[in-house]
Design a protein around this motif. Structure first.
Motif, PDB file in Angstrom:
ATOM      1  N   UNK A  84       0.674  -1.204   0.026  1.00 26.68           N
ATOM      2  CA  UNK A  84      -0.213   0.200  -0.049  1.00 26.68           C
ATOM      3  C   UNK A  84       0.774   1.398   0.090  1.00 26.68           C
ATOM      4  N   UNK A  85       2.078   1.324   0.814  1.00 26.64           N
ATOM      5  CA  UNK A  85       2.760   2.321   0.728  1.00 26.64           C
ATOM      6  C   UNK A  85       3.632   2.511  -0.740  1.00 26.64           C
ATOM      7  N   UNK A  86       3.765   1.326  -1.288  1.00 28.72           N
ATOM      8  CA  UNK A  86       4.276   1.753  -2.650  1.00 28.72           C
ATOM      9  C   UNK A  86       3.459   2.178  -3.580  1.00 28.72           C
ATOM     10  N   UNK A  87       2.029   1.551  -3.555  1.00 31.69           N
ATOM     11  CA  UNK A  87       1.084   2.248  -4.382  1.00 31.69           C
ATOM     12  C   UNK A  87       0.856   3.833  -3.934  1.00 31.69           C
ATOM     13  N   UNK A  88       0.724   4.118  -2.951  1.00 32.21           N
ATOM     14  CA  UNK A  88       0.888   5.482  -2.613  1.00 32.21           C
ATOM     15  C   UNK A  88       1.869   6.243  -3.144  1.00 32.21           C
ATOM     16  N   UNK A  89       2.964   6.091  -3.066  1.00 31.65           N
ATOM     17  CA  UNK A  89       4.084   6.651  -3.527  1.00 31.65           C
ATOM     18  C   UNK A  89       4.045   6.859  -5.031  1.00 31.65           C
ATOM     19  N   UNK A  90       3.476   5.863  -5.820  1.00 32.23           N
ATOM     20  CA  UNK A  90       3.447   5.819  -7.180  1.00 32.23           C
ATOM     21  C   UNK A  90       2.224   6.769  -7.520  1.00 32.23           C
ATOM     22  N   UNK A  91       1.341   6.955  -6.513  1.00 30.39           N
ATOM     23  CA  UNK A  91       0.127   8.023  -6.739  1.00 30.39           C
ATOM     24  C   UNK A  91       0.593   9.197  -6.835  1.00 30.39           C
ATOM     25  N   UNK A  92       1.760   9.413  -5.709  1.00 30.33           N
ATOM     26  CA  UNK A  92       2.354  10.634  -5.355  1.00 30.33           C
ATOM     27  C   UNK A  92       3.038  11.003  -6.777  1.00 30.33           C
ATOM     28  N   UNK A  93       3.592  10.266  -7.585  1.00 30.14           N
ATOM     29  CA  UNK A  93       4.281  10.451  -8.926  1.00 30.14           C
ATOM     30  C   UNK A  93       3.078  10.750 -10.194  1.00 30.14           C
ATOM     31  N   UNK A  94       2.059  10.696  -9.411  1.00 32.30           N
ATOM     32  CA  UNK A  94       0.939  10.826 -10.839  1.00 32.30           C
ATOM     33  C   UNK A  94       0.688   9.541 -11.737  1.00 32.30           C
ATOM     34  N   UNK A  95       1.141   8.599 -11.041  1.00 33.87           N
ATOM     35  CA  UNK A  95       0.870   7.267 -11.931  1.00 33.87           C
ATOM     36  C   UNK A  95      -0.499   6.758 -11.987  1.00 33.87           C
ATOM     37  N   UNK A  96      -1.271   6.237 -12.909  1.00 29.31           N
ATOM     38  CA  UNK A  96      -2.395   5.941 -12.958  1.00 29.31           C
ATOM     39  C   UNK A  96      -2.600   4.399 -12.443  1.00 29.31           C
ATOM     40  N   UNK A  97      -3.942   3.957 -12.229  1.00 30.00           N
ATOM     41  CA  UNK A  97      -4.118   2.489 -11.751  1.00 30.00           C
ATOM     42  C   UNK A  97      -3.349   1.564 -13.029  1.00 30.00           C
ATOM     43  N   UNK A  98      -3.266   1.773 -14.124  1.00 25.39           N
ATOM     44  CA  UNK A  98      -2.788   0.890 -15.113  1.00 25.39           C
ATOM     45  C   UNK A  98      -1.253   1.037 -14.970  1.00 25.39           C
ATOM     46  N   UNK A  99      -0.759   2.047 -14.789  1.00 20.76           N
ATOM     47  CA  UNK A  99       0.642   2.314 -14.808  1.00 20.76           C
ATOM     48  C   UNK A  99       1.180   1.595 -13.461  1.00 20.76           C
ATOM     49  N   UNK A 100       0.620   1.746 -12.290  1.00 21.68           N
ATOM     50  CA  UNK A 100       1.052   1.276 -11.097  1.00 21.68           C
ATOM     51  C   UNK A 100       1.036  -0.446 -11.149  1.00 21.68           C
ATOM     52  N   UNK A 101      -0.148  -0.782 -12.052  1.00 19.16           N
ATOM     53  CA  UNK A 101      -0.393  -2.163 -12.055  1.00 19.16           C
ATOM     54  C   UNK A 101       1.061  -2.754 -12.824  1.00 19.16           C
ATOM     55  N   UNK A 102       1.250  -2.217 -14.075  1.00 18.43           N
ATOM     56  CA  UNK A 102       2.437  -2.428 -14.744  1.00 18.43           C
ATOM     57  C   UNK A 102       3.691  -2.352 -13.965  1.00 18.43           C
ATOM     58  N   UNK A 103       3.887  -1.339 -13.095  1.00 20.30           N
ATOM     59  CA  UNK A 103       5.252  -1.135 -12.387  1.00 20.30           C
ATOM     60  C   UNK A 103       5.318  -2.196 -11.403  1.00 20.30           C
ATOM     61  N   UNK A 104       4.220  -2.629 -10.617  1.00 22.43           N
ATOM     62  CA  UNK A 104       4.270  -3.358  -9.536  1.00 22.43           C
ATOM     63  C   UNK A 104       4.098  -5.099 -10.006  1.00 22.43           C
ATOM     64  N   UNK A 105       3.929  -5.141 -11.272  1.00 25.43           N
ATOM     65  CA  UNK A 105       3.518  -6.380 -11.842  1.00 25.43           C
ATOM     66  C   UNK A 105       2.201  -7.248 -11.340  1.00 25.43           C
ATOM     67  N   UNK A 106       1.326  -6.312 -11.188  1.00 23.26           N
ATOM     68  CA  UNK A 106      -0.116  -6.764 -10.672  1.00 23.26           C
ATOM     69  C   UNK A 106      -1.062  -6.515 -11.404  1.00 23.26           C
ATOM     70  N   UNK A 107      -2.363  -7.192 -11.460  1.00 22.45           N
ATOM     71  CA  UNK A 107      -3.355  -6.780 -12.142  1.00 22.45           C
ATOM     72  C   UNK A 107      -3.875  -5.355 -11.727  1.00 22.45           C
ATOM     73  N   UNK A 108      -4.604  -4.720 -12.601  1.00 21.71           N
ATOM     74  CA  UNK A 108      -5.260  -3.546 -12.179  1.00 21.71           C
ATOM     75  C   UNK A 108      -6.507  -3.954 -11.122  1.00 21.71           C
ATOM     76  N   UNK A 109      -6.981  -4.835 -11.311  1.00 19.45           N
ATOM     77  CA  UNK A 109      -7.908  -5.054 -10.605  1.00 19.45           C
ATOM     78  C   UNK A 109      -7.508  -5.306  -8.696  1.00 19.45           C
ATOM     79  N   UNK A 110      -6.261  -5.644  -8.876  1.00 16.98           N
ATOM     80  CA  UNK A 110      -5.576  -6.046  -7.469  1.00 16.98           C
ATOM     81  C   UNK A 110      -5.236  -4.501  -7.021  1.00 16.98           C
ATOM     82  N   UNK A 111      -4.792  -3.588  -7.934  1.00 16.60           N
ATOM     83  CA  UNK A 111      -4.537  -2.511  -7.614  1.00 16.60           C
ATOM     84  C   UNK A 111      -5.689  -1.672  -7.206  1.00 16.60           C
ATOM     85  N   UNK A 112      -7.051  -1.688  -7.820  1.00 16.64           N
ATOM     86  CA  UNK A 112      -8.016  -1.308  -7.430  1.00 16.64           C
ATOM     87  C   UNK A 112      -8.365  -1.487  -6.041  1.00 16.64           C
TER      88      UNK A 112
END
Length: 201
Positions: free
Chosen positions: A142-170
Motif C-alpha cells: 500500500x505504501x508503494x502504491x501511495x508513492x506511485x500515486x504521488x508520482x501521478x501514476x494511473x492505476x494501469x501504470x501502477x499495475x505495470x510497475x508492480x507487476x500486478x493486475x489493475x483489479x488488484x491495484x483497485x
C-alpha cells in the motif's frame, strides 16, 4: 462544527476577527497570540482552519509556524497580513494556503475569504485531525502504491510497475481509502496524497 484557530498577536485584531466569524458562521473559535499558544491549541482543539498573521512578535514568523504545524496536523490556512511583497507572497504560497487577505481587513472581505474555504471543508472533511503515520497504518504494498500515486501514476501504470493486475491495484486503493476514511474515489485519494505526500518516505 467547524473549528477555527486565529493566530494573531494583536489581540484587538484577533477579537475583531473572532467576533466576525461568530456573527456569520456556526463555528468554534480560539485565539492564540504566540507560536507556543498555537501549538497548544492545535493539540487541544484540532482546528479545521487557521487564520494566521504572517508577522508575529515571536521567534517564528507565521509562515514558519504553519510550515512546522503542517508536519503534524491536517488543516487549511488563510494568511492575514499587511505584507504585500512578491517574496513574502511566494514564501507563503509554498505552504499552500487556501487564501491570503491583506490588512486592514473589513467584514465583507473576511466573510468572502472564509466562506469559500468553509464550503470546501464541509464537503471534503480532510482537516481537523492529526496527520496519520503511514508506516504504522499501511502495508508495504500500500505504501508503494501511495508513492506511485504521488508520482501521478494511473492505476494501469501502477499495475505495470508492480507487476500486478489493475483489479488488484483497485482493491488496494479501496483498502487505503477505507483506512483513511475517504470516499472511495480517485480525487479524494489524490488530494490526500497531495497534502500528505511528504509523509510517504
Amino acid at each position: 462544527m467547524i473549528r477555527i484557530l486565529i493566530i494573531e498577536d494583536e489581540i484587538i485584531i484577533g477579537r475583531f476577527i473572532e467576533q466576525q466569524l461568530r456573527n456569520h458562521f456556526t463555528c468554534e473559535t480560539r485565539i492564540a497570540v504566540s507560536g507556543a499558544e498555537a501549538q497548544t491549541a492545535m493539540t487541544e482543539m484540532l482546528p479545521h482552519l487557521l487564520l494566521c498573521d504572517i508577522q508575529l512578535e515571536d521567534e517564528l514568523s507565521g509562515i514558519d509556524l504553519i510550515t512546522d504545524l503542517r508536519r503534524s496536523y491536517a488543516f487549511e490556512v488563510i494568511y492575514i497580513t499587511s505584507y504585500q511583497t512578491h517574496s513574502i507572497i511566494q514564501k507563503a504560497a509554498a505552504t499552500h494556503p487556501a487564501n491570503y487577505l491583506i490588512k486592514p481587513i473589513d467584514e465583507t472581505q473576511l466573510f468572502a475569504g472564509v466562506q469559500l474555504v468553509i464550503s470546501r471543508l464541509d464537503s471534503e472533511n480532510l482537516t481537523g485531525k492529526p496527520l496519520l503515520q503511514p508506516g504504522n497504518l499501511f502495508s508495504q504494498i500500500e505504501l508503494r502504491i501511495l508513492r506511485l500515486i504521488r508520482e501521478k501514476k494511473t492505476t494501469v501504470e501502477i499495475a505495470g510497475t508492480l507487476h500486478l493486475s489493475r483489479y488488484t491495484i483497485k482493491n488496494h486503493r479501496h483498502n487505503i481509502c477505507r483506512k483513511l476514511q475517504l470516499a472511495d474515489e480517485n480525487n479524494a485519494l489524490l488530494k490526500w496524497v497531495g497534502q500528505n505526500g511528504h509523509l510517504l518516505k
